[in-house]
Write a protein that holds these residues in place. Structure first.
Motif, PDB file in Angstrom:
ATOM      1  N   PHE A 117      23.030  35.050  10.086  1.00 54.61           N
ATOM      2  CA  PHE A 117      24.482  34.892  10.096  1.00 54.61           C
ATOM      3  C   PHE A 117      25.125  35.858   9.109  1.00 54.61           C
ATOM      4  O   PHE A 117      24.761  35.907   7.933  1.00 54.61           O
ATOM      5  CB  PHE A 117      24.851  33.442   9.749  1.00 54.61           C
ATOM      6  CG  PHE A 117      26.322  33.198   9.610  1.00 54.61           C
ATOM      7  CD1 PHE A 117      27.153  33.243  10.710  1.00 54.61           C
ATOM      8  CD2 PHE A 117      26.885  32.931   8.369  1.00 54.61           C
ATOM      9  CE1 PHE A 117      28.531  33.011  10.586  1.00 54.61           C
ATOM     10  CE2 PHE A 117      28.247  32.691   8.226  1.00 54.61           C
ATOM     11  CZ  PHE A 117      29.065  32.746   9.345  1.00 54.61           C
ATOM     12  N   ASP A 118      26.094  36.618   9.597  1.00 58.55           N
ATOM     13  CA  ASP A 118      26.814  37.585   8.784  1.00 58.55           C
ATOM     14  C   ASP A 118      27.941  36.860   8.048  1.00 58.55           C
ATOM     15  O   ASP A 118      28.855  36.309   8.678  1.00 58.55           O
ATOM     16  CB  ASP A 118      27.373  38.687   9.683  1.00 58.55           C
ATOM     17  CG  ASP A 118      28.075  39.792   8.925  1.00 58.55           C
ATOM     18  OD1 ASP A 118      28.383  39.625   7.721  1.00 58.55           O
ATOM     19  OD2 ASP A 118      28.328  40.843   9.544  1.00 58.55           O
ATOM     20  N   VAL A 161      35.061  24.120   3.680  1.00 58.44           N
ATOM     21  CA  VAL A 161      34.123  24.931   2.905  1.00 58.44           C
ATOM     22  C   VAL A 161      34.900  26.144   2.412  1.00 58.44           C
ATOM     23  O   VAL A 161      35.588  26.798   3.202  1.00 58.44           O
ATOM     24  CB  VAL A 161      32.923  25.363   3.777  1.00 58.44           C
ATOM     25  CG1 VAL A 161      32.070  26.395   3.075  1.00 58.44           C
ATOM     26  CG2 VAL A 161      32.093  24.147   4.186  1.00 58.44           C
ATOM     27  N   ASP A 162      34.816  26.453   1.108  1.00 64.99           N
ATOM     28  CA  ASP A 162      35.573  27.607   0.618  1.00 64.99           C
ATOM     29  C   ASP A 162      34.757  28.895   0.588  1.00 64.99           C
ATOM     30  O   ASP A 162      35.307  29.984   0.531  1.00 64.99           O
ATOM     31  CB  ASP A 162      36.234  27.329  -0.738  1.00 64.99           C
ATOM     32  CG  ASP A 162      35.270  26.981  -1.849  1.00 64.99           C
ATOM     33  OD1 ASP A 162      34.054  27.217  -1.729  1.00 64.99           O
ATOM     34  OD2 ASP A 162      35.739  26.444  -2.872  1.00 64.99           O
ATOM     35  N   ARG A 163      33.427  28.765   0.637  1.00 66.61           N
ATOM     36  CA  ARG A 163      32.566  29.949   0.718  1.00 66.61           C
ATOM     37  C   ARG A 163      31.150  29.521   1.075  1.00 66.61           C
ATOM     38  O   ARG A 163      30.792  28.348   0.917  1.00 66.61           O
ATOM     39  CB  ARG A 163      32.577  30.725  -0.595  1.00 66.61           C
ATOM     40  CG  ARG A 163      32.027  29.982  -1.788  1.00 66.61           C
ATOM     41  CD  ARG A 163      32.310  30.760  -3.080  1.00 66.61           C
ATOM     42  NE  ARG A 163      31.763  30.116  -4.264  1.00 66.61           N
ATOM     43  CZ  ARG A 163      32.330  29.130  -4.938  1.00 66.61           C
ATOM     44  NH1 ARG A 163      33.496  28.625  -4.535  1.00 66.61           N
ATOM     45  NH2 ARG A 163      31.770  28.624  -6.021  1.00 66.61           N
ATOM     46  N   CYS A 164      30.368  30.463   1.540  1.00 61.73           N
ATOM     47  CA  CYS A 164      28.957  30.208   1.780  1.00 61.73           C
ATOM     48  C   CYS A 164      28.180  31.437   1.326  1.00 61.73           C
ATOM     49  O   CYS A 164      28.735  32.534   1.238  1.00 61.73           O
ATOM     50  CB  CYS A 164      28.680  29.843   3.235  1.00 61.73           C
ATOM     51  SG  CYS A 164      29.205  31.035   4.462  1.00 61.73           S
ATOM     52  N   GLU A 165      26.916  31.213   1.010  1.00 60.96           N
ATOM     53  CA  GLU A 165      26.085  32.299   0.488  1.00 60.96           C
ATOM     54  C   GLU A 165      24.652  32.126   0.947  1.00 60.96           C
ATOM     55  O   GLU A 165      24.170  30.998   1.100  1.00 60.96           O
ATOM     56  CB  GLU A 165      26.085  32.295  -1.047  1.00 60.96           C
ATOM     57  CG  GLU A 165      27.380  32.693  -1.687  1.00 60.96           C
ATOM     58  CD  GLU A 165      27.293  32.685  -3.225  1.00 60.96           C
ATOM     59  OE1 GLU A 165      26.177  32.760  -3.789  1.00 60.96           O
ATOM     60  OE2 GLU A 165      28.370  32.590  -3.841  1.00 60.96           O
ATOM     61  N   TRP A 166      23.964  33.262   1.115  1.00 63.27           N
ATOM     62  CA  TRP A 166      22.516  33.264   1.312  1.00 63.27           C
ATOM     63  C   TRP A 166      21.878  33.219  -0.067  1.00 63.27           C
ATOM     64  O   TRP A 166      22.263  33.977  -0.962  1.00 63.27           O
ATOM     65  CB  TRP A 166      22.063  34.530   2.041  1.00 63.27           C
ATOM     66  CG  TRP A 166      22.407  34.522   3.497  1.00 63.27           C
ATOM     67  CD1 TRP A 166      23.408  35.226   4.103  1.00 63.27           C
ATOM     68  CD2 TRP A 166      21.754  33.781   4.529  1.00 63.27           C
ATOM     69  NE1 TRP A 166      23.421  34.962   5.448  1.00 63.27           N
ATOM     70  CE2 TRP A 166      22.406  34.079   5.745  1.00 63.27           C
ATOM     71  CE3 TRP A 166      20.680  32.887   4.556  1.00 63.27           C
ATOM     72  CZ2 TRP A 166      22.025  33.530   6.966  1.00 63.27           C
ATOM     73  CZ3 TRP A 166      20.302  32.341   5.771  1.00 63.27           C
ATOM     74  CH2 TRP A 166      20.960  32.653   6.951  1.00 63.27           C
TER      75      TRP A 166
END
Length: 154
Positions: A95-96, A122-127
């Protein structure tokens, strides 16, 4: 009154450094300054009569803007400190993060002020690598990270 039930998806990808997982940070003023222990898999509560896996897919789409296709790998469930039972599945994906998009909701803030704000779920997501993810995510959900390597063939 029964305990609440949620379902979600732990997205993972293989990198030269090892497995990475995608975690979501809850939006809104309550989680604004919280980091370690606050992150979660994209998940949410089931609608009445909804299938757990279908709810997990729906919630992933609502919270990060991505609908995993194909079969999911069952990771079982955990019970969080609040008593909420969380069912999870794993899905391999790249996922980009540029495509991240979250649903929003209305929140009265400050409480009882009569002022309402539009807040992203959700305010952000990260790998994250598994070690970082274990530190950042809800402690009960970190059990999913322990189960992931075996089901991912690592």
């Amino acid at each position: 009154m029964g305990s609440k039930v949620s379902a979600g998806i732990l997205l993972f990808k293989r990198t030269q450094e090892g497995l990475k997982v995608l975690l979501a940070h809850p939006g809104g003023p309550i989680f604004q300054n919280k980091d370690e222990g606050a992150w979660t898999i994209p998940k949410g509560e089931l609608d009445p009569g909804e299938d757990h896996e279908a709810a997990a897919r729906r919630e992933c789409m609502e919270e990060i803007g991505f609908m995993p296709e194909g079969p999911l790998i069952e990771l079982g469930s955990v019970v969080q400190k609040s008593g909420k039972q969380v069912f999870a599945w794993a899905s391999e994906s790249d996922f980009d993060l540029a495509n991240f998009c979250s649903n929003t909701f209305m929140l009265e803030w400050p409480p009882k002020s009569g002022k309402y704000r539009v807040i992203p779920e959700v305010d952000r997501c990260e790998w994250m690598d598994l070690e970082t993810a274990a530190r950042k995510m809800n402690p009960a959900q970190a059990q999913f990270l322990n189960r992931l390597p075996a089901v991912a063939g690592e």
